[in-house]
Each structure stands twice: as structure tokens, then as C-alpha cells.
Scaffold this motif. Structure first.
Motif, PDB file in Angstrom:
ATOM      1  N   LYS A 159       0.843  -1.186   0.000  1.00  0.00           N
ATOM      2  CA  LYS A 159       0.000   0.000   0.000  1.00  0.00           C
ATOM      3  C   LYS A 159       0.882   1.241   0.000  1.00  0.00           C
ATOM      4  O   LYS A 159       1.849   1.324   0.761  1.00  0.00           O
ATOM      5  CB  LYS A 159      -0.923   0.007   1.222  1.00  0.00           C
ATOM      6  CG  LYS A 159      -1.978  -1.101   1.200  1.00  0.00           C
ATOM      7  CD  LYS A 159      -2.915  -0.974   2.388  1.00  0.00           C
ATOM      8  CE  LYS A 159      -3.984  -2.065   2.338  1.00  0.00           C
ATOM      9  NZ  LYS A 159      -4.928  -1.959   3.502  1.00  0.00           N
ATOM     10  N   LEU A 160       0.528   2.211  -0.851  1.00  0.00           N
ATOM     11  CA  LEU A 160       1.313   3.437  -0.961  1.00  0.00           C
ATOM     12  C   LEU A 160       0.718   4.533  -0.097  1.00  0.00           C
ATOM     13  O   LEU A 160      -0.495   4.629   0.071  1.00  0.00           O
ATOM     14  CB  LEU A 160       1.356   3.909  -2.420  1.00  0.00           C
ATOM     15  CG  LEU A 160       1.920   2.924  -3.449  1.00  0.00           C
ATOM     16  CD1 LEU A 160       2.029   3.598  -4.807  1.00  0.00           C
ATOM     17  CD2 LEU A 160       3.274   2.390  -3.019  1.00  0.00           C
ATOM     18  N   GLN A 161       1.592   5.378   0.435  1.00  0.00           N
ATOM     19  CA  GLN A 161       1.153   6.503   1.241  1.00  0.00           C
ATOM     20  C   GLN A 161       0.969   7.763   0.410  1.00  0.00           C
ATOM     21  O   GLN A 161       0.302   8.704   0.840  1.00  0.00           O
ATOM     22  CB  GLN A 161       2.161   6.764   2.368  1.00  0.00           C
ATOM     23  CG  GLN A 161       2.280   5.616   3.373  1.00  0.00           C
ATOM     24  CD  GLN A 161       3.282   5.905   4.459  1.00  0.00           C
ATOM     25  OE1 GLN A 161       4.065   6.850   4.358  1.00  0.00           O
ATOM     26  NE2 GLN A 161       3.275   5.102   5.514  1.00  0.00           N
ATOM     27  N   GLU A 162       1.567   7.795  -0.776  1.00  0.00           N
ATOM     28  CA  GLU A 162       1.434   8.959  -1.642  1.00  0.00           C
ATOM     29  C   GLU A 162       1.393   8.517  -3.104  1.00  0.00           C
ATOM     30  O   GLU A 162       1.961   7.489  -3.468  1.00  0.00           O
ATOM     31  CB  GLU A 162       2.606   9.932  -1.437  1.00  0.00           C
ATOM     32  CG  GLU A 162       3.971   9.319  -1.672  1.00  0.00           C
ATOM     33  CD  GLU A 162       5.108  10.307  -1.430  1.00  0.00           C
ATOM     34  OE1 GLU A 162       4.834  11.481  -1.152  1.00  0.00           O
ATOM     35  OE2 GLU A 162       6.277   9.901  -1.543  1.00  0.00           O
ATOM     36  N   GLY A 163       0.664   9.283  -3.905  1.00  0.00           N
ATOM     37  CA  GLY A 163       0.547   8.968  -5.324  1.00  0.00           C
ATOM     38  C   GLY A 163       1.351   9.895  -6.206  1.00  0.00           C
ATOM     39  O   GLY A 163       1.531   9.625  -7.389  1.00  0.00           O
ATOM     40  N   HIS A 164       1.836  11.008  -5.639  1.00  0.00           N
ATOM     41  CA  HIS A 164       2.660  11.942  -6.411  1.00  0.00           C
ATOM     42  C   HIS A 164       3.608  12.682  -5.461  1.00  0.00           C
ATOM     43  O   HIS A 164       3.387  12.709  -4.249  1.00  0.00           O
ATOM     44  CB  HIS A 164       1.783  12.941  -7.171  1.00  0.00           C
ATOM     45  CG  HIS A 164       1.063  13.903  -6.268  1.00  0.00           C
ATOM     46  ND1 HIS A 164      -0.135  13.598  -5.667  1.00  0.00           N
ATOM     47  CD2 HIS A 164       1.387  15.155  -5.847  1.00  0.00           C
ATOM     48  CE1 HIS A 164      -0.529  14.618  -4.928  1.00  0.00           C
ATOM     49  NE2 HIS A 164       0.378  15.573  -5.018  1.00  0.00           N
ATOM     50  N   ARG A 165       4.619  13.264  -6.056  1.00  0.00           N
ATOM     51  CA  ARG A 165       5.590  14.008  -5.250  1.00  0.00           C
ATOM     52  C   ARG A 165       6.262  15.059  -6.122  1.00  0.00           C
ATOM     53  O   ARG A 165       6.728  14.764  -7.230  1.00  0.00           O
ATOM     54  CB  ARG A 165       6.645  13.063  -4.678  1.00  0.00           C
ATOM     55  CG  ARG A 165       7.760  13.764  -3.912  1.00  0.00           C
ATOM     56  CD  ARG A 165       8.618  12.764  -3.180  1.00  0.00           C
ATOM     57  NE  ARG A 165       9.751  13.386  -2.535  1.00  0.00           N
ATOM     58  CZ  ARG A 165      10.564  12.771  -1.696  1.00  0.00           C
ATOM     59  NH1 ARG A 165      10.348  11.499  -1.385  1.00  0.00           N
ATOM     60  NH2 ARG A 165      11.592  13.389  -1.150  1.00  0.00           N
ATOM     61  N   PHE A 166       6.283  16.297  -5.634  1.00  0.00           N
ATOM     62  CA  PHE A 166       7.009  17.368  -6.304  1.00  0.00           C
ATOM     63  C   PHE A 166       8.422  17.412  -5.730  1.00  0.00           C
ATOM     64  O   PHE A 166       8.611  17.690  -4.545  1.00  0.00           O
ATOM     65  CB  PHE A 166       6.303  18.711  -6.099  1.00  0.00           C
ATOM     66  CG  PHE A 166       5.064  18.878  -6.932  1.00  0.00           C
ATOM     67  CD1 PHE A 166       5.140  19.446  -8.198  1.00  0.00           C
ATOM     68  CD2 PHE A 166       3.836  18.441  -6.461  1.00  0.00           C
ATOM     69  CE1 PHE A 166       4.005  19.591  -8.968  1.00  0.00           C
ATOM     70  CE2 PHE A 166       2.696  18.588  -7.227  1.00  0.00           C
ATOM     71  CZ  PHE A 166       2.773  19.154  -8.487  1.00  0.00           C
ATOM     72  N   VAL A 167       9.392  17.098  -6.576  1.00  0.00           N
ATOM     73  CA  VAL A 167      10.785  17.062  -6.135  1.00  0.00           C
ATOM     74  C   VAL A 167      11.347  18.487  -6.144  1.00  0.00           C
ATOM     75  O   VAL A 167      11.194  19.225  -7.118  1.00  0.00           O
ATOM     76  CB  VAL A 167      11.627  16.151  -7.058  1.00  0.00           C
ATOM     77  CG1 VAL A 167      13.076  16.115  -6.587  1.00  0.00           C
ATOM     78  CG2 VAL A 167      11.031  14.746  -7.098  1.00  0.00           C
ATOM     79  N   LYS A 168      12.019  18.858  -5.070  1.00  0.00           N
ATOM     80  CA  LYS A 168      12.575  20.202  -4.953  1.00  0.00           C
ATOM     81  C   LYS A 168      14.051  20.210  -5.346  1.00  0.00           C
ATOM     82  O   LYS A 168      14.752  19.209  -5.224  1.00  0.00           O
ATOM     83  CB  LYS A 168      12.416  20.713  -3.517  1.00  0.00           C
ATOM     84  CG  LYS A 168      10.962  20.788  -3.053  1.00  0.00           C
ATOM     85  CD  LYS A 168      10.874  21.225  -1.605  1.00  0.00           C
ATOM     86  CE  LYS A 168       9.422  21.261  -1.132  1.00  0.00           C
ATOM     87  NZ  LYS A 168       9.322  21.646   0.296  1.00  0.00           N
ATOM     88  N   VAL A 169      14.515  21.376  -5.792  1.00  0.00           N
ATOM     89  CA  VAL A 169      15.917  21.518  -6.192  1.00  0.00           C
ATOM     90  C   VAL A 169      16.849  21.151  -5.045  1.00  0.00           C
ATOM     91  O   VAL A 169      17.909  20.541  -5.243  1.00  0.00           O
ATOM     92  CB  VAL A 169      16.200  22.960  -6.669  1.00  0.00           C
ATOM     93  CG1 VAL A 169      17.690  23.173  -6.916  1.00  0.00           C
ATOM     94  CG2 VAL A 169      15.418  23.262  -7.942  1.00  0.00           C
ATOM     95  N   GLY A 170      16.446  21.475  -3.820  1.00  0.00           N
ATOM     96  CA  GLY A 170      17.285  21.192  -2.665  1.00  0.00           C
ATOM     97  C   GLY A 170      17.488  19.717  -2.399  1.00  0.00           C
ATOM     98  O   GLY A 170      18.351  19.348  -1.590  1.00  0.00           O
ATOM     99  N   GLU A 171      16.707  18.852  -3.049  1.00  0.00           N
ATOM    100  CA  GLU A 171      16.851  17.410  -2.865  1.00  0.00           C
ATOM    101  C   GLU A 171      17.917  16.802  -3.768  1.00  0.00           C
ATOM    102  O   GLU A 171      18.211  15.610  -3.661  1.00  0.00           O
ATOM    103  CB  GLU A 171      15.511  16.714  -3.124  1.00  0.00           C
ATOM    104  CG  GLU A 171      14.421  17.083  -2.156  1.00  0.00           C
ATOM    105  CD  GLU A 171      13.120  16.345  -2.429  1.00  0.00           C
ATOM    106  OE1 GLU A 171      13.046  15.139  -2.127  1.00  0.00           O
ATOM    107  OE2 GLU A 171      12.186  16.976  -2.971  1.00  0.00           O
ATOM    108  N   SER A 172      18.490  17.600  -4.670  1.00  0.00           N
ATOM    109  CA  SER A 172      19.514  17.067  -5.565  1.00  0.00           C
ATOM    110  C   SER A 172      20.768  16.707  -4.780  1.00  0.00           C
ATOM    111  O   SER A 172      21.038  17.276  -3.722  1.00  0.00           O
ATOM    112  CB  SER A 172      19.857  18.069  -6.662  1.00  0.00           C
ATOM    113  OG  SER A 172      20.556  19.175  -6.112  1.00  0.00           O
TER     114      SER A 172
END
Length: 261
Positions: A94-107
């Protein structure tokens, strides 16, 4: 191995060993949508159990991630601005999220800020060749891991077995096996897959829709007496409805033997 692919491989090893990265949880029934700050230039997963699909013809910011039950892995994504993003991958029912906006700071860093991504790749492999290589590598993996028998059918000394059904990317990989326990060699004419709907005894409601292969791995031409031949049949991804079944037909080239499973 080309320099770019060698670099990707080395970077995957580095982030797996040293970098602290977030974990993305995925499964094989839902897509996890990842939206990056800039268009995706390249992406690779560390294991064929996981697939990351994105538009390679008109680069965009959206990628779709799926995975199958098995060992954990990782995902590396490079965007047009030269930034690299790395995530650990794990299967969850089971998934807790279906989408995610990746931020520049996560690089995890920049690999070539002064050059566009296209300049890093010399003599890119045509898309057809890339697909063929992907099919070949995935087929070899599923062929090696298939240890069980899901279904089997025996007729006239010929045994047809379905050993595994696996989803990877936009394709379905079926590991099949033919064993010859008859007194004569079996020369293969064809193997055909169908989605069957309805009752075959009621012809008015019975339908067979062929599943055309996109790739065949180690498809035998002849199975000699006492031998087994295992191979992989790759077709576009499909699902079966409540009243649908997967039908596999095997036919002899110079003879009347035919096995339907």
C-alpha cells in the motif's frame, strides 16, 4: 561500456554506499508520479524490478515510477540543468502517496552545469536498439530467477510450462518452457498468446484476442528427445478481467502435435 553509462553506474554505486537519500515506496498496481523542477534528461534504476517511465521524445518534468516485490534498489535522475537526484526504492503493498514534487534542494549535486545534457552523450544508441537491449537484459534476469511452475499442460509427450509472469516498464515478460518426453524431436512452428474471453463451448460469446510479441528471447526452433528449452516471450503490458484468461498455444511445424494451456 560507454563513458556516460560508466559514469551513471559509478554514481549509482556511490549514492548507494555513501549518500543519505530518501526512500520512495512503490508497487505494481499504482504509479508514483514524480515531478521535477526541470525536464528529465536521463534516468536509470538499479534493478529491473523497478521501472521509471518518462518522455524521451519531448522531455518533460513528469516521470512515473513502479516496482515489483523483491529486493530494494535505487533511482538516479538527471535533469536538463545538470542536477542529479537519487532515491532509494522499496516495495510496499500500500502506498502513502501517489505523487511528489521534487525540490531543487533534494539534488545530490551537479554533474555538468556548464553543458547541456545532450553534450554528455556521444553517438547515442537509437531508440530501437535501446529497447532491444532493455528487453534482452530484463529477459535474462527473469529467465534466471524463474524457479517455480505457475501452470503446465501435457499432450502427446510434450509438456508446456508457464514459469513466471513479470511486469517491467510497459511490457509483460512470460517465462515459458517446453519439455519433450516423446519418442521424436519436436520442431517448433509457433507459440502464440491470447486473451480469451467467455466459454469456448459457446462460440457466439467466445473471443480470442492475440497478444503480439515485441521481443522473443532464446526462442527454440527444435526441442530434441528428452530435452527442455526455456525462453521468454515479451508482449505489451496487459491485465486480465474477471472473465478473461491467458491462453498459450504451441504448435509443431512438421506434424500434428499441438498443446493449448
Amino acid at each position: 561500456m560507454k563513458p556516460f553509462h560508466l559514469f551513471i553506474f559509478s554514481l549509482l554505486i556511490y549514492v548507494t554506499t555513501y549518500a543519505q537519500v530518501d526512500t520512495l515506496y512503490v508497487n505494481d498496481t499504482h504509479n508514483l508520479a514524480l515531478i521535477f523542477p526541470e525536464p528529465i534528461a536521463r534516468a536509470v534504476t538499479g534493478h529491473p524490478n523497478y521501472s521509471f517511465d518518462y518522455d524521451t521524445t519531448a522531455p518533460g518534468r513528469l516521470g512515473l515510477l513502479q516496482g515489483h516485490r523483491g529486493m530494494d534498489s535505487n533511482l538516479l535522475v538527471l535533469t536538463d540543468d545538470g542536477l542529479a537526484y537519487s532515491f532509494a526504492l522499496a516495495y510496499r503493498k500500500k502506498l502513502q502517496e501517489g505523487h511528489r514534487f521534487v525540490k531543487v534542494g533534494e539534488s545530490i549535486g551537479t554533474i555538468a552545469p556548464e553543458k547541456p545534457m545532450d553534450s554528455l552523450v556521444q553517438n547515442p544508441v537509437p531508440s530501437l536498439g535501446s529497447d532491444t537491449l532493455k528487453y534482452q537484459k530484463a529477459s535474462m534476469y527473469f529467465l534466471e530467477k524463474a524457479q517455480t511452475v505457475l501452470r503446465s499442460k501435457r499432450k502427446d509427450g510434450i509438456i508446456l510450462r508457464l514459469r513466471d509472469v513479470a511486469y517491467y516498464g510497459r511490457e509483460t515478460y512470460l517465462v515459458l518452457e517446453i519439455e519433450n518426453r516423446s519418442a521424436i524431436d519436436f520442431e517448433l512452428d509457433f507459440v502464440q498468446l491470447f486473451k480469451a474471453h467467455g466459454n469456448p463451448r459457446k462460440k457466439s460469446s467466445y473471443q480470442k484476442l492475440p497478444l503480439e510479441p515485441v521481443y522473443k528471447h532464446r526462442m527454440p526452433t527444435i526441442v530434441k528427445i528428452g530435452q527442455k528449452q526455456r525462453f521468454v516471450y515479451v508482449v505489451p503490458k496487459f491485465t486480465l478481467g474477471d472473465r478473461e484468461k491467458l491462453l498459450v498455444e504451441l504448435r509443431e511445424k512438421h506434424g500434428s502435435r499441438r498443446v493449448t494451456m
